[in-house]
Design a protein around this motif. Structure first.
Motif: not given
Length: 47
Positions: A23, A29, A32-33
């Motif tokens: 990412t 972020p 983890c998306p």
């Protein structure tokens, strides 16, 4: 780390330690998306 741009103007690559998803983001972020796992800044070596 040849696949990481050295002058990325604040945008950094992060890699999930569980699923390997990469990412790009200006800031960490957090998770983890894709799977919600821990991520790491790809510029930091794994020891």
């Amino acid at each position: 780390m040849r696949d990481v741009e050295p002058n990325a103007d604040g945008v950094r690559s992060y890699e999930c330690l569980q699923c390997g998803t990469i990412t790009t983001a200006e800031g960490n972020p957090g998770k983890c998306p894709a799977c919600g796992g821990e991520i790491r800044n790809r510029r930091m070596p794994i020891e």
